[in-house]
Design a protein around this motif. Sequence first.
Motif, short mmCIF file in Angstrom:
data_model
loop_
_atom_site.label_atom_id
_atom_site.label_comp_id
_atom_site.label_asym_id
_atom_site.label_seq_id
_atom_site.Cartn_x
_atom_site.Cartn_y
_atom_site.Cartn_z
N ARG A 100 0.85 -1.20 0.00
CA ARG A 100 0.00 0.00 0.00
C ARG A 100 0.88 1.24 0.00
NH1 ARG A 100 -2.30 -3.91 3.08
NH2 ARG A 100 -4.55 -4.30 2.78
N VAL B 41 -3.13 3.41 -2.85
CA VAL B 41 -3.28 2.48 -3.98
C VAL B 41 -2.63 1.15 -3.62
CG1 VAL B 41 -3.33 4.37 -5.64
CG2 VAL B 41 -1.17 3.25 -5.14
N TYR B 42 -3.11 0.09 -4.27
CA TYR B 42 -2.65 -1.27 -3.99
C TYR B 42 -1.78 -1.80 -5.13
CZ TYR B 42 -6.72 -0.95 -0.89
OH TYR B 42 -7.65 -0.54 0.03
N LYS B 43 -0.74 -2.54 -4.77
CA LYS B 43 0.09 -3.25 -5.74
C LYS B 43 0.53 -4.56 -5.09
CE LYS B 43 3.25 -1.12 -8.09
NZ LYS B 43 4.43 -0.32 -8.49
N GLU C 147 0.42 -4.45 -10.92
CA GLU C 147 -0.56 -3.37 -10.90
C GLU C 147 -2.01 -3.88 -10.82
OE1 GLU C 147 0.68 -0.48 -10.76
OE2 GLU C 147 2.64 -0.52 -11.76
N GLN D 70 -4.93 -2.76 -8.51
CA GLN D 70 -5.47 -1.40 -8.63
C GLN D 70 -6.85 -1.38 -9.28
OE1 GLN D 70 -2.35 1.00 -10.46
NE2 GLN D 70 -0.92 0.38 -8.87
N ASN E 134 -9.00 -0.49 -6.62
CA ASN E 134 -9.03 0.95 -6.45
C ASN E 134 -9.99 1.62 -7.42
OD1 ASN E 134 -5.51 0.78 -5.87
ND2 ASN E 134 -7.07 1.17 -4.33
N MET F 173 -9.41 5.45 -8.37
CA MET F 173 -8.69 5.47 -9.63
C MET F 173 -9.65 5.22 -10.78
SD MET F 173 -5.19 3.34 -8.68
CE MET F 173 -4.50 3.63 -10.34
N ARG G 234 -0.87 8.09 -14.74
CA ARG G 234 -0.41 7.16 -13.70
C ARG G 234 -0.09 7.94 -12.42
NH1 ARG G 234 -1.27 2.77 -12.33
NH2 ARG G 234 0.80 2.30 -11.52
N VAL H 5 -4.94 3.09 -14.06
CA VAL H 5 -4.14 1.87 -14.03
C VAL H 5 -3.16 1.90 -15.21
CG1 VAL H 5 -4.21 -0.66 -14.11
CG2 VAL H 5 -6.02 0.61 -12.93
#
Length: 473
Positions: A320, A333-335, A372, A375, A378, A384, A390, A417
Amino acid sequence: MHEADRILPRHALRAVPQIPALGQNQFLAALEAVLEPLVTVLSLWFLVWQIEGSISPMWLTVSILAFALAFPGRSLLKQRADRVFISILLGWLWTAGLLLAMGYVTGHINDFSTEIILNWLWFAPVSQLVVHWGLRKAAPHLVRMQGPALRAVVVGLNEQGGVLADRLKGAGDTGIELMGFFDDRTPDRLHGSERHRLLGRVSDLAGYVKAHRIHLIYLSLPMASQPRIKELLDQLKDTTASVYFVPDMFVTDLIQGRTDSVVGLPVISVCETPFRGPAGVLKRASDIVLGSIILVLISPILLAVAVAVKLSSPGPVIFRQRRYGLDGEEIVVYKFRSMTVTEDGGTIVQARKGDARVTRVGAILRKTSLDELPQFVNVLQGRMSIVGPRPHAVAHNEQYRQLIKSYMVRHKVRPGVTGWAQVNGFRGETDSLEKMEGRVRCDLDYLRNWSLRLDLYIIFKTVKLVFKDSGAY
């Protein structure tokens, strides 16, 4: 040739859709866009259900055609009652006339109930008038339900600026709160200074906008102030406020530039988001629909990658990180974690080729952009969009906003994304100021030229690139 034409292929461009007047609340504008066609269809369904008991595929086809012909509905909340009546009547005559003509030419008109058609001819416009009257009564309440008003300031306490302020204060459904004015003249030289609040000199504007999170700036300055206006616009490019000219002036390098009106006064948009009114509804709806479909399709991949990350190295599966989102607000944001570290502080070093911090599994994830994929969650959260500029780490944002003019303008839309910059060679590390400038330039071109067709084009190009692009690591 315009710079956007050099970057964007012609087949990816489309005319910018018509947007509602700036003095109208965006939610009401979007509601009016679908209200007339929706009432047209619902009035038909009501009659069919009452007379035939069920809605057959033939009537569903007529419904789709009627909705398409009536969409988007016109903005009538600011119009007089007689104008509303004439506008609805003429609009319905156009829609009904085309449908009847199509039925006659194709020979299918006899397949439909004459009773339903004759009743629909008067019931649809009456329904539209009733619903419009109800919306007009409910409009102030709907605006208040949406939360805090958009904060606005006016630069130039002259006659035109004073009229704008009076109309904003007198209108009940704009959702705009006027904070006050900025002007360099002394109070005795200002128009209506006793009725309006003076917040400071023009040189204080940029700082005030940042400190008080101002959303809208109206420039009511004479054309003789052009050099001063240019300097002011340069200062405001480090904010996410929307800027409009009240005088009828022409400026270059516009972001979604167009003439419009605020409570009846002409203004020129200088820097605006493409996602206002119906365009914003279309963008968000496409994100929800496409995002949901994509998440369902990639769910097995998400599970497999999560297991691989967990088994490959110690640490959390999901990384995060704080980024800047819409209007420069911080989002998370998540990855999938691809490194041995999870940096999110004031100083972040971008990943480089051969970076020792990247795990073996992480290298594959970064190469194929699989890191990615979370996301898309998100996207459904509303943080997003599938396509957009980006998001960069907060530390990088603070660094580059000082170095690149118009850097913060890219935050007038939700981050994506994937984006126009990523499919034009600016994917991966930006190890020089020139590369970051190129990325920002592409992002601004995307804002100028957005269309749903362009979004689909970018998604298609992204899928093709992720398996052969060597720019990410």
